[in-house]
Scaffold this motif. Sequence first.
Motif, short mmCIF file in Angstrom:
data_model
loop_
_atom_site.label_atom_id
_atom_site.label_comp_id
_atom_site.label_asym_id
_atom_site.label_seq_id
_atom_site.Cartn_x
_atom_site.Cartn_y
_atom_site.Cartn_z
N THR A 42 0.82 -1.22 0.00
CA THR A 42 0.00 0.00 0.00
C THR A 42 0.85 1.27 0.00
O THR A 42 0.33 2.34 0.24
N SER A 43 2.14 1.15 -0.22
CA SER A 43 3.11 2.25 -0.28
C SER A 43 3.31 2.97 1.05
O SER A 43 3.78 4.09 1.08
N GLN A 44 3.00 2.32 2.15
CA GLN A 44 3.15 2.98 3.44
C GLN A 44 4.42 2.60 4.18
O GLN A 44 4.86 3.35 5.05
N CYS A 45 5.04 1.45 3.85
CA CYS A 45 6.16 0.99 4.68
C CYS A 45 7.53 1.37 4.12
O CYS A 45 8.50 1.48 4.87
N GLY A 46 7.67 1.55 2.82
CA GLY A 46 8.94 1.95 2.24
C GLY A 46 9.94 0.83 2.02
O GLY A 46 11.07 1.09 1.60
N ALA A 47 9.58 -0.41 2.27
CA ALA A 47 10.52 -1.52 2.10
C ALA A 47 10.88 -1.74 0.64
O ALA A 47 11.89 -2.36 0.34
N CYS A 48 10.09 -1.20 -0.28
CA CYS A 48 10.28 -1.45 -1.71
C CYS A 48 10.96 -0.30 -2.45
O CYS A 48 10.99 -0.27 -3.67
N VAL A 49 11.56 0.65 -1.72
CA VAL A 49 12.14 1.83 -2.38
C VAL A 49 13.32 1.44 -3.27
O VAL A 49 14.21 0.69 -2.87
N VAL A 50 13.27 1.95 -4.50
CA VAL A 50 14.36 1.82 -5.47
C VAL A 50 14.58 3.21 -6.06
O VAL A 50 13.80 4.13 -5.80
N HIS A 51 15.62 3.36 -6.85
CA HIS A 51 15.84 4.63 -7.54
C HIS A 51 15.44 4.47 -9.00
O HIS A 51 15.88 3.53 -9.66
N LEU A 52 14.61 5.35 -9.45
CA LEU A 52 14.15 5.38 -10.84
C LEU A 52 14.66 6.68 -11.45
O LEU A 52 14.27 7.77 -10.99
N ASP A 53 15.55 6.56 -12.41
CA ASP A 53 16.18 7.73 -13.02
C ASP A 53 16.73 8.68 -11.96
O ASP A 53 16.60 9.90 -12.04
N MET A 106 15.23 1.67 3.58
CA MET A 106 15.81 2.77 4.37
C MET A 106 17.08 3.28 3.69
O MET A 106 17.29 4.50 3.57
N ILE A 107 17.93 2.36 3.26
CA ILE A 107 19.19 2.76 2.62
C ILE A 107 18.92 3.50 1.32
O ILE A 107 19.53 4.55 1.05
N MET A 108 18.02 2.98 0.49
CA MET A 108 17.73 3.64 -0.78
C MET A 108 17.13 5.03 -0.55
O MET A 108 17.45 5.98 -1.27
N THR A 109 16.28 5.16 0.45
CA THR A 109 15.71 6.46 0.80
C THR A 109 16.81 7.40 1.28
O THR A 109 16.85 8.56 0.89
N ALA A 110 17.72 6.89 2.11
CA ALA A 110 18.80 7.71 2.65
C ALA A 110 19.74 8.20 1.55
O ALA A 110 20.16 9.36 1.56
N VAL A 111 20.07 7.35 0.60
CA VAL A 111 20.95 7.75 -0.50
C VAL A 111 20.31 8.91 -1.27
O VAL A 111 20.98 9.91 -1.57
N ASP A 112 19.03 8.79 -1.56
CA ASP A 112 18.33 9.85 -2.27
C ASP A 112 18.26 11.12 -1.43
O ASP A 112 18.47 12.23 -1.93
N MET A 113 17.99 10.97 -0.15
CA MET A 113 17.91 12.11 0.77
C MET A 113 19.24 12.87 0.81
O MET A 113 19.26 14.11 0.72
N ILE A 114 20.32 12.14 0.96
CA ILE A 114 21.64 12.76 1.03
C ILE A 114 21.95 13.50 -0.27
O ILE A 114 22.46 14.62 -0.26
N ARG A 115 21.60 12.89 -1.40
CA ARG A 115 21.82 13.54 -2.70
C ARG A 115 21.03 14.84 -2.81
O ARG A 115 21.56 15.88 -3.20
N ARG A 116 19.76 14.79 -2.44
CA ARG A 116 18.90 15.98 -2.57
C ARG A 116 19.31 17.12 -1.65
O ARG A 116 19.10 18.29 -1.97
N ALA A 149 25.89 9.89 9.75
CA ALA A 149 27.30 9.57 9.54
C ALA A 149 27.61 9.47 8.05
O ALA A 149 28.64 9.98 7.58
N ALA A 150 26.74 8.81 7.30
CA ALA A 150 26.96 8.69 5.85
C ALA A 150 26.90 10.05 5.17
O ALA A 150 27.72 10.35 4.30
N ALA A 151 25.94 10.88 5.58
CA ALA A 151 25.83 12.22 4.99
C ALA A 151 27.08 13.03 5.28
O ALA A 151 27.61 13.71 4.40
N ASP A 152 27.57 12.95 6.52
CA ASP A 152 28.78 13.68 6.88
C ASP A 152 29.96 13.19 6.06
O ASP A 152 30.75 13.98 5.54
#
Length: 163
Positions: A42-53, A106-116, A149-152
């Motif tokens: 239902t898109s609420q948990c975020g376990a399926c996050v990938v990067h698209l383009d 979580m990791i895929m979300t974090a990578v995108d977050m750090i980039r943005r 830590a990763a962002a830093d």
Amino acid sequence: MVSVSMTVNGKSVTREVEDRTLLVSFLREDLGLTGTHVGCDTSQCGACVVHLDGQAVKACTMLAAQADGCTVVTIEGLAKGDQLHPVQAAFREHHGLQCGFCTPGMIMTAVDMIRRHDGKLDEATIRHELEGNICRCTGYHNIVKAVQAAADEMSGATQAAAE
């Protein structure tokens, strides 16, 4: 049936799939990339996050046909051989996982977050940005530490490269 072609983790793939095939199902079932998890459908948990383009998306809310012609990166595509991505390494170093089910998303979300945010993150921003990802083991404290830590580290690496 519809033909879909995309680049997944650097490799071109083309498959015939049912029109209603979700991107998460395509990745897991057709390509065998099981690091992208199905948690809630239902898109609420975020376990399926990938990067698209280059942007984080929840793969359970997209049809595989919508990704036709796109570049997809899954958790399996982050590491370079035996060298973990800095976010993956930080999750390991700071115990940002417990059962591990939410970890890929979580990791895929974090990578995108750090980039943005160009690596400039504070705890409040990290917590706000992770609201779309659920950790049922309540590991948020260490997840936030790992993302920080990763962002830093990534911000320092970017800064060093610019100098």
